[in-house]
Design a protein around this motif. Structure first.
Motif, PDB file in Angstrom:
ATOM      1  N   PRO A 281       0.923  -1.147  -0.029  1.00  8.17           N
ATOM      2  CA  PRO A 281       0.115   0.052  -0.139  1.00  8.17           C
ATOM      3  C   PRO A 281       0.841   1.311  -0.083  1.00  8.17           C
ATOM      4  CG  PRO A 281       0.246  -0.947   2.314  1.00  8.17           C
ATOM      5  CD  PRO A 281       1.202  -1.671   1.472  1.00  8.17           C
ATOM      6  N   ALA A 282       0.283   2.282  -0.493  1.00  9.40           N
ATOM      7  CA  ALA A 282       0.957   3.776  -0.530  1.00  9.40           C
ATOM      8  C   ALA A 282      -0.042   4.622   0.158  1.00  9.40           C
ATOM      9  CB  ALA A 282       1.104   4.384  -1.753  1.00  9.40           C
ATOM     10  N   PHE A 283       0.334   5.330   1.093  1.00  9.98           N
ATOM     11  CA  PHE A 283      -0.586   6.340   1.976  1.00  9.98           C
ATOM     12  C   PHE A 283      -0.368   7.755   1.548  1.00  9.98           C
ATOM     13  CE2 PHE A 283      -0.297   2.387   3.973  1.00  9.98           C
ATOM     14  CZ  PHE A 283      -1.584   1.987   4.443  1.00  9.98           C
ATOM     15  N   GLU A 284      -1.529   8.497   1.591  1.00 10.65           N
ATOM     16  CA  GLU A 284      -1.535   9.959   2.064  1.00 10.65           C
ATOM     17  C   GLU A 284      -2.043  10.117   3.343  1.00 10.65           C
ATOM     18  OE1 GLU A 284      -3.043  13.377  -0.729  1.00 10.65           O
ATOM     19  OE2 GLU A 284      -4.522  13.210   0.976  1.00 10.65           O
ATOM     20  N   ILE A 285      -1.344  10.843   4.207  1.00 12.06           N
ATOM     21  CA  ILE A 285      -1.987  11.066   5.682  1.00 12.06           C
ATOM     22  C   ILE A 285      -2.187  12.500   5.941  1.00 12.06           C
ATOM     23  CG2 ILE A 285      -1.495  10.611   7.871  1.00 12.06           C
ATOM     24  CD1 ILE A 285       0.599   8.276   6.965  1.00 12.06           C
ATOM     25  N   MET A 286      -3.057  12.692   6.033  1.00 21.13           N
ATOM     26  CA  MET A 286      -3.738  14.079   6.517  1.00 21.13           C
ATOM     27  C   MET A 286      -4.183  14.110   7.930  1.00 21.13           C
ATOM     28  SD  MET A 286      -6.522  16.979   5.197  1.00 21.13           S
ATOM     29  CE  MET A 286      -7.834  16.178   6.361  1.00 21.13           C
ATOM     30  N   LEU A 287      -3.537  14.739   8.931  1.00 18.24           N
ATOM     31  CA  LEU A 287      -3.936  14.927  10.187  1.00 18.24           C
ATOM     32  C   LEU A 287      -4.560  16.424  10.352  1.00 18.24           C
ATOM     33  CD1 LEU A 287      -0.670  13.251  11.726  1.00 18.24           C
ATOM     34  CD2 LEU A 287      -2.823  12.389  11.302  1.00 18.24           C
ATOM     35  N   GLN A 317       1.820  13.043   5.286  1.00 20.00           N
ATOM     36  CA  GLN A 317       2.611  12.379   4.201  1.00 20.00           C
ATOM     37  C   GLN A 317       1.921  12.562   2.894  1.00 20.00           C
ATOM     38  OE1 GLN A 317       5.102   8.530   4.267  1.00 20.00           O
ATOM     39  NE2 GLN A 317       2.758   7.942   3.461  1.00 20.00           N
ATOM     40  N   SER A 318       2.108  13.162   2.037  1.00 21.51           N
ATOM     41  CA  SER A 318       1.529  13.050   0.588  1.00 21.51           C
ATOM     42  C   SER A 318       1.751  11.754  -0.133  1.00 21.51           C
ATOM     43  CB  SER A 318       2.249  14.136  -0.322  1.00 21.51           C
ATOM     44  OG  SER A 318       3.567  13.681  -0.766  1.00 21.51           O
ATOM     45  N   MET A 319       0.998  11.561  -1.124  1.00 23.01           N
ATOM     46  CA  MET A 319       0.763  10.275  -1.713  1.00 23.01           C
ATOM     47  C   MET A 319       2.116  10.188  -2.421  1.00 23.01           C
ATOM     48  SD  MET A 319      -0.630   7.353  -2.471  1.00 23.01           S
ATOM     49  CE  MET A 319      -2.372   7.575  -2.118  1.00 23.01           C
ATOM     50  N   ASP A 320       2.464  11.152  -3.138  1.00 22.72           N
ATOM     51  CA  ASP A 320       3.790  11.105  -4.183  1.00 22.72           C
ATOM     52  C   ASP A 320       5.086  10.876  -3.045  1.00 22.72           C
ATOM     53  OD1 ASP A 320       2.103  11.489  -6.223  1.00 22.72           O
ATOM     54  OD2 ASP A 320       2.984  13.424  -6.662  1.00 22.72           O
ATOM     55  N   SER A 321       5.085  11.333  -1.981  1.00 25.16           N
ATOM     56  CA  SER A 321       6.141  10.791  -0.984  1.00 25.16           C
ATOM     57  C   SER A 321       6.367   9.422  -0.558  1.00 25.16           C
ATOM     58  CB  SER A 321       6.312  11.662   0.228  1.00 25.16           C
ATOM     59  OG  SER A 321       6.116  13.230  -0.090  1.00 25.16           O
TER      60      SER A 321
END
Length: 354
Positions: A281-287, A317-321
C-alpha cells in the motif's frame, strides 16, 4: 467437485475471492491476481450444482432468491475453516457465484506496510477518521487493524457496521459488536441510528454512501464518539469536497463548519504491485490541524495539499512521497510509481535529481 474442499483450498491459498462461473475453471483471487485452478472449464449444469451446494452449506437457504430475482447476497460460516460472503447471480442464463473469504486472522499491520502514524489514529477517543481509496485498495484491512488495536489496548464498546463483514474480531479488552448490512440490519442509516443507543465508544461505518449517512455520522462524532468510515475517493481534498457536495447548497456552509470541528484525519491509500509479484500500500496521511480546520471552514480546501507537503514533521505524508519512498526501497517499479502518482512530471524530476 466438493464445495467444502474448494473453500478449504481457497483459505489455504490466502484467496480473497472465489469465482464459480460457467466457461472457466474454479478461480481464486490472490494478491489482486485471478488464478485459475488446474481443472476443466465448468459447464452450466456444474455451476448450478455447486451453487446449490453453497446454499445447502448456508443452512439450506431458499434458492428461489437467485432463480427468481437474478441476484442473492448472504453469508455463512464453516467451523474451523472461515466465514464466507456469497453473491449468487444469473449470467448467460446460468447460475454463478462470487464468494468472499472473511478471514478470522488479521494480518500483522507492519508486515503489510501500514505505518504507525495510521495505526496511532486508533488511540483517539472522539471525532471522525476517514480511510479512503478505490475499491480493493485495502481500506477494510487498515480499518480492521485499527479496530484490533483498540480491542487489544482499551476497554470500549466497538460497533462495526459493514457490508460485508471483512474480518471477524474476538472480544478482547473491548466488546466488539459486528453487524452486517442486509443480514443483521436493514441499512447503514438505520444501523447507525440504533448504534447511538447501544452505548458505543467507537463506531466503524463501512461506507458513507449518501448525505443522510454522512449527516448522522458527523452528529455521532460531534457528540463525543470516535467514528471510522470510508469513501471511494483519492486524496484528502477530494474527500472533503465529496462530503460537502453530498449536501444541498443551502446546507453546505453549515456542513463545512461542522466538518472542520469533527474531522480528525483522512488517510487515502492505493494498492500497488511489487517487483516480486505481491502487493504493497501507498498512503497519503492528513492529520487535521488548526490551519486545515480554517481551510475547510473558509472553503479553501484546494490549499490542503500544500499543508500536507510541508507538514511531514507532524506525521503528515503526501501520496507522492509515499510512492517515492516505496520506489527508493526497490519495492515498486518506476512505471507503477508514475501511474499512481498525482504529479508524474514532478516525480520524474525528483528521480533525476536523486
Amino acid at each position: 467437485m466438493d464445495m467444502i474442499q474448494i473453500l478449504k483450498d481457497a483459505v489455504e491459498h490466502h484467496a480473497s475471492d472465489i469465482f464459480v462461473i460457467a466457461g472457466l475453471p474454479v478461480s481464486y483471487k490472490v494478491n489482486g491476481t485471478i488464478i485459475r485452478t488446474h481443472q476443466e472449464n465448468l459447464m452450466p449444469a456444474q455451476t448450478e450444482t455447486m451453487v446449490r451446494e453453497i446454499y445447502a452449506l448456508a443452512g439450506d437457504r431458499d434458492l428461489n432468491h437467485v432463480t427468481l430475482e437474478g441476484d442473492d447476497d448472504f453469508s455463512f460460516s464453516l467451523k474451523g475453516i472461515s466465514r464466507f460472503r456469497v453473491n449468487a447471480y444469473r449470467q448467460r442464463s446460468s447460475l454463478a457465484a462470487v464468494i468472499r473469504v472473511v478471514t478470522f486472522d488479521l494480518p500483522d499491520p507492519h508486515e503489510i506496510g501500514i505505518p504507525d502514524t495510521v495505526l496511532n489514529l486508533a488511540d483517539r477517543t472522539k471525532g471522525l477518521v476517514l480511510v479512503t481509496g478505490p475499491a480493493g485498495s485495502g481500506k477494510s484491512t487498515t480499518l480492521a487493524c485499527m479496530i484490533d488495536r483498540i480491542n487489544r489496548t482499551r476497554s470500549a464498546h466497538v460497533i462495526t457496521l459493514e457490508d460485508p463483514l471483512e474480518y471477524l474480531h474476538k472480544h478482547n479488552k473491548s466488546i466488539v459488536s459486528q453487524r452486517e448490512i442486509s443480514t443483521d440490519t436493514e441499512s447503514y442509516v438505520k444501523a447507525l441510528r440504533s448504534a447511538l443507543r447501544q452505548a458505543p465508544d467507537v463506531i466503524l461505518l463501512g461506507e458513507m454512501r449518501d448525505y443522510e449517512t454522512i449527516n448522522v455520522a458527523m452528529t455521532a462524532a460531534e457528540t463525543g464518539h470516535l467514528i471510522f468510515s470510508t469513501l471511494h475517493t483519492i486524496g484528502a481534498a477530494n474527500t472533503i469536497d465529496r462530503i460537502i457536495d453530498a449536501f444541498p447548497p443551502n446546507q453546505q456552509h453549515q456542513i463545512r463548519i461542522q466538518l472542520s470541528m469533527v474531522l480528525q484525519a483522512v488517510v487515502s491509500q492505493q494498492i500497488l504491485p511489487t517487483v516480486d509479484g505481491k502487493e504493497v500500500p501507498a498512503f497519503e496521511i492528513m492529520l487535521v490541524n488548526s490551519a486545515i480546520r480554517n481551510m475547510i471552514r473558509e472553503s479553501k480546501v484546494h490549499q490542503i495539499d500544500t499543508v500536507i507537503y510541508s507538514s511531514a514533521g507532524e506525521g503528515m505524508q503526501s501520496m507522492d512521497s509515499s510512492l517515492l519512498d516505496l520506489y527508493q526501497k526497490n519495492l515498486i517499479r518506476q512505471s507503477d510509481m508514475l501511474t499512481y502518482s498525482t504529479n508524474p512530471d514532478q516525480m520524474l524530476k525528483k528521480i533525476k535529481n536523486m
